[in-house]
Each structure stands twice: as C-alpha cells, then as structure tokens.
Design a protein around this motif. Structure first.
Motif, PDB file in Angstrom:
ATOM      1  N   HIS A 134       5.795  -5.809  -0.090  1.00  0.00           N
ATOM      2  CA  HIS A 134       4.712  -4.961  -0.593  1.00  0.00           C
ATOM      3  C   HIS A 134       4.906  -3.555   0.146  1.00  0.00           C
ATOM      4  CE1 HIS A 134       2.186  -8.251  -2.054  1.00  0.00           C
ATOM      5  NE2 HIS A 134       2.895  -9.018  -1.045  1.00  0.00           N
ATOM      6  N   LEU A 142      10.303   5.770   5.335  1.00  0.00           N
ATOM      7  CA  LEU A 142       9.582   6.078   6.550  1.00  0.00           C
ATOM      8  C   LEU A 142      10.102   5.106   7.444  1.00  0.00           C
ATOM      9  CD1 LEU A 142       6.421   7.478   5.201  1.00  0.00           C
ATOM     10  CD2 LEU A 142       8.120   9.037   6.259  1.00  0.00           C
TER      11      LEU A 142
ATOM     12  N   PHE B 113      -2.483   4.000   9.477  1.00  0.00           N
ATOM     13  CA  PHE B 113      -1.358   3.807   9.929  1.00  0.00           C
ATOM     14  C   PHE B 113      -0.159   4.195   9.127  1.00  0.00           C
ATOM     15  CE2 PHE B 113       2.809   1.214  10.365  1.00  0.00           C
ATOM     16  CZ  PHE B 113       3.177   1.868  11.671  1.00  0.00           C
ATOM     17  N   LEU B 114      -0.058   4.031   8.018  1.00  0.00           N
ATOM     18  CA  LEU B 114       0.791   4.545   6.893  1.00  0.00           C
ATOM     19  C   LEU B 114       0.815   6.074   7.009  1.00  0.00           C
ATOM     20  CD1 LEU B 114       0.422   1.710   4.295  1.00  0.00           C
ATOM     21  CD2 LEU B 114       2.589   2.080   5.920  1.00  0.00           C
ATOM     22  N   LEU B 119       3.490   9.081   4.752  1.00  0.00           N
ATOM     23  CA  LEU B 119       2.987   8.794   3.677  1.00  0.00           C
ATOM     24  C   LEU B 119       1.889   9.425   2.641  1.00  0.00           C
ATOM     25  CD1 LEU B 119       4.806   6.539   2.131  1.00  0.00           C
ATOM     26  CD2 LEU B 119       3.080   5.115   2.448  1.00  0.00           C
ATOM     27  N   GLU B 122      -1.688   8.310  -1.784  1.00  0.00           N
ATOM     28  CA  GLU B 122      -1.760   7.384  -2.966  1.00  0.00           C
ATOM     29  C   GLU B 122      -0.901   6.173  -2.773  1.00  0.00           C
ATOM     30  OE1 GLU B 122      -1.399   7.420  -8.007  1.00  0.00           O
ATOM     31  OE2 GLU B 122      -2.172   9.219  -6.715  1.00  0.00           O
ATOM     32  N   THR B 123       0.335   6.382  -2.348  1.00  0.00           N
ATOM     33  CA  THR B 123       1.316   5.465  -1.976  1.00  0.00           C
ATOM     34  C   THR B 123       0.859   4.510  -0.764  1.00  0.00           C
ATOM     35  OG1 THR B 123       3.291   6.568  -2.781  1.00  0.00           O
ATOM     36  CG2 THR B 123       3.706   4.768  -1.528  1.00  0.00           C
ATOM     37  N   GLU B 125      -2.108   3.999  -0.015  1.00  0.00           N
ATOM     38  CA  GLU B 125      -3.527   3.152  -0.415  1.00  0.00           C
ATOM     39  C   GLU B 125      -2.951   1.846  -1.384  1.00  0.00           C
ATOM     40  OE1 GLU B 125      -6.154   0.914  -0.581  1.00  0.00           O
ATOM     41  OE2 GLU B 125      -6.791   3.070   0.259  1.00  0.00           O
ATOM     42  N   ARG B 126      -1.767   2.145  -2.103  1.00  0.00           N
ATOM     43  CA  ARG B 126      -1.046   0.987  -2.925  1.00  0.00           C
ATOM     44  C   ARG B 126      -0.618   0.179  -1.808  1.00  0.00           C
ATOM     45  NH1 ARG B 126       1.484   0.711  -7.495  1.00  0.00           N
ATOM     46  NH2 ARG B 126       0.453   2.152  -9.289  1.00  0.00           N
ATOM     47  N   ASP B 127       0.311   0.684  -0.802  1.00  0.00           N
ATOM     48  CA  ASP B 127       1.055  -0.417   0.099  1.00  0.00           C
ATOM     49  C   ASP B 127       0.087  -1.010   0.939  1.00  0.00           C
ATOM     50  OD1 ASP B 127       3.410   0.593  -1.138  1.00  0.00           O
ATOM     51  OD2 ASP B 127       4.414   1.430   0.439  1.00  0.00           O
ATOM     52  N   GLU B 129      -2.825  -2.070   0.164  1.00  0.00           N
ATOM     53  CA  GLU B 129      -3.364  -2.910  -0.604  1.00  0.00           C
ATOM     54  C   GLU B 129      -2.760  -4.395  -0.422  1.00  0.00           C
ATOM     55  OE1 GLU B 129      -6.571  -4.535  -1.104  1.00  0.00           O
ATOM     56  OE2 GLU B 129      -6.882  -2.421  -1.710  1.00  0.00           O
ATOM     57  N   GLY B 130      -1.386  -4.099  -0.257  1.00  0.00           N
ATOM     58  CA  GLY B 130      -0.637  -5.488  -0.160  1.00  0.00           C
ATOM     59  C   GLY B 130      -0.207  -5.935   1.322  1.00  0.00           C
ATOM     60  N   ILE B 131       0.305  -4.821   1.972  1.00  0.00           N
ATOM     61  CA  ILE B 131       0.624  -5.271   3.432  1.00  0.00           C
ATOM     62  C   ILE B 131      -0.352  -5.807   4.208  1.00  0.00           C
ATOM     63  CG2 ILE B 131       1.243  -4.129   5.619  1.00  0.00           C
ATOM     64  CD1 ILE B 131       2.866  -2.074   3.933  1.00  0.00           C
ATOM     65  N   HIS B 133      -2.521  -8.014   4.020  1.00  0.00           N
ATOM     66  CA  HIS B 133      -2.862  -9.570   3.999  1.00  0.00           C
ATOM     67  C   HIS B 133      -1.743 -10.280   4.863  1.00  0.00           C
ATOM     68  CE1 HIS B 133      -5.772  -8.800   0.858  1.00  0.00           C
ATOM     69  NE2 HIS B 133      -4.809  -7.969   0.375  1.00  0.00           N
TER      70      HIS B 133
END
Ligand SMILES: [Mn+2]
Ligand SMILES: [Mn+2]
Ligand SMILES: [Mn+2]
Ligand SMILES: [Mn+2]
Lengths: 150, 150
Positions: A134, A142, B113-114, B119, B122-123, B125-127, B129-131, B133
């Motif tokens: 993910h 980064l 953190f991201l 970062l 937008e990226t 938020e995307r990442d 959403e997966g990370i 979990h």
DNA sequence: GAGAATTGTTAGCACCATCTAACATATTGC
DNA sequence: GCAATATGTTAGATGGTGCTAACAATTCTC
C-alpha cells in the motif's frame, strides 16, 4: 434565491466524495494484487535459497494448506506470472521475475525504514509484510531517503 | 555421522518458516478486518458531518454500487458493529463506535506521519487509507512520536 | 396528494481465498 | 525395486466482495 444554494453545496460534497472514492478504488486495486505479490516474492526467494519453489514450502511459509497454494498457483499461471508442470516445482516467467524483483526491493525499503524508526525486527517484519502493498512510489522514495539518512 | 545433519538444517528452516507463516497469518487477519474498519470509520464520519449515514452516500464515497453496500452492511450488522432497519439509515453500536474511534485515530496518525515526511496531501491520503490497516500499535506509537517531533 | 425521482433491497452471477477429504503421483530408504 | 512416506491434485464446501437487473419503498415536487 434561497440562503444557501443547495446545488452548490452538493457539488462540493460530490467532488470530495469522488476523491474519497478514487482513494478507496486505489486501495481495492492494491488489495487485489497483494496475494500475487507475496507469492512471486516468496517463490523468487525459495528459488534463490533452495534452488526450487515447491508448493509444500510455499504453503509452510505462508501458513496455508497446500491445496490453497495449488489453486492460487493456477491463478498466477493464468495471469502469466509463473509456469508449472504437474507434480513439479514452480518457475517464474520474465514478468513474474520482474514483479518479484520489484516487490523484494519495496519490501526491503519498507523494512529498513521501519527498523530505522526504531521498531523491533519482528514487528517490523510483520508490519512490512502488510504495508508494502500500500506504499506508492512517492512514499517509497521518502522511506528510502529517510532510512539511508539515519 | 554424515557431514551435515539434515535434521538440524531442516529444524532451523522450519523455525524460520514458522515465523514467516505467523507474519503472513497476521497480515491475512488484518486483511479480513479492513473492509469493516473502512465502513465504520466512514459511517461515523457521515453521521458526524451529515447527521446520518445512508447507503447511497457510503457507496458514493467508497466508489462501489449500492447493492454492494447493502450486503456488506448486513455482514456488519451480523457482527454487531451496526444496527439498521429496512430503508432507514445506519447506526453504530457501542462496539462499532469504539472501533470507529480507534480507526479514525489510527488513520489520522498515519496521515499526519506521511505528511510530516513531506508527502503531498493527496498521495498521503491514498496511502494512509491502505497502510492504516497494517500498522501495529508499536509502529503507530513511533509514527505519532515522529510526526509530533517534526 | 399524485406522479416522478431517488433510494434501498433482492436475486443471481462471477471470481477469489480458504478449508477438509479423498485420491494420485513422486521420492526415499531399505 | 518395493513399500512407506511425502507431496500434489481434485472435488466440494463456506464465506467474502464485487457487479447488474428488476423490483419495492421512500421522498420530493408540483
Ligand atoms: Mn506482503
Ligand atoms: Mn513481502
Ligand atoms: Mn482504510
Ligand atoms: Mn481510513
């Protein structure tokens, strides 16, 4: 001329909702690739370390039963990532090998990053195994920069 | 007394394989919770922002069709995370609300953190959403510490 | 309040990922 | 080389996640 234009308000909401939807669609796409990624990465490693990748060893390392592996391998063959013959061990196609290399690289970057944050090795390995699927290219860059800078 | 004891070699391999298997089992367990986590988090947010959580809005934000939402909501109800009545909007149980709170907290920590790593939003938020979990409590603590220290 | 538009449900399909049980094949060890 | 063991496949079950089409209920609009 009502106070707030409901169309406008909805429009803003809709755009926000669309962005969310795109993010979730991306996550779902990543989810659908996870298993294939773990398989090819593991197959490459088994071939490297043991000379061959056998279903029984794949199963032992993934913690699933052998028939589960058989069925998934059939899918990977269908998708052109591996080749196999009945009762024989598994080989990667060029495409599979390329994917495996990429996954290994990503896995190691994520792992090193977590370790460099101060995480214990066992937890780092566990988390990396899930997180790796993910992480966008940007985030990966980064992570790599951070890990090497520390 | 053969040169290398094959039993010993196998033993070491087996232990390593077992560790791997545990990691993968953990990842599979996390995967099986992902969808429920995204749903309750989103439901809580919709209730907070709009007063109620309707299937059509959940669907729009997840980027799936409404019947998919209906079916998943049935599962969440079965699992005791939500309650619902036919043709009515969705409510969280105490358990669902607790899970939603925890997920929201985790989501925000990962996101911050991201972002603090540099970062783009937008990226990130995307990442996130997966990370989110696949982040253990330990890792989350390190993420939180890093984000606030920067 | 009736008709139109929206929302929600149901049914049925497809695919994936897991399991166990039963059977087939290969490998190993004497 | 044969018998025992290990490995691999097939069949069939369960449950998850997505879809479309058809229908039902609710809500909105005039
Ligand atoms: Mn993985
Ligand atoms: Mn990996
Ligand atoms: Mn998520
Ligand atoms: Mn989230």
């Amino acid at each position: 001329m009502t106070g707030i234009d409901p169309k406008n308000r909805m429009g803003t909401d809709d755009r926000a909702a669309d962005l969310r939807a795109e993010a979730f669609q991306g996550v779902r796409a990543a989810r659908s690739r996870e298993l294939a990624e773990d398989y090819v990465e593991l197959i490459a490693e088994l071939i490297h370390d043991h000379g061959e990748a056998r279903p029984v060893d794949i199963a032992a390392r993934l913690g699933v039963r052998v028939p589960t592996v058989t069925k998934t391998l059939d899918r990977l063959a269908r998708e052109g990532l591996i080749t196999r013959a009945r009762y024989r061990s598994v080989f990667l196609t060029d495409e599979g090998r390329a994917l495996a290399r990429e996954c290994r690289r990503r896995h190691e970057i994520v792992l090193r990053f977590l370790l460099s944050l101060g995480l214990d090795p066992e937890t780092a390995e566990r988390d990396a195994e899930g997180i790796e699927h993910h992480v966008s290219a940007r985030t990966l860059a980064l992570f790599a920069a951070f890990a090497s800078k520390s």
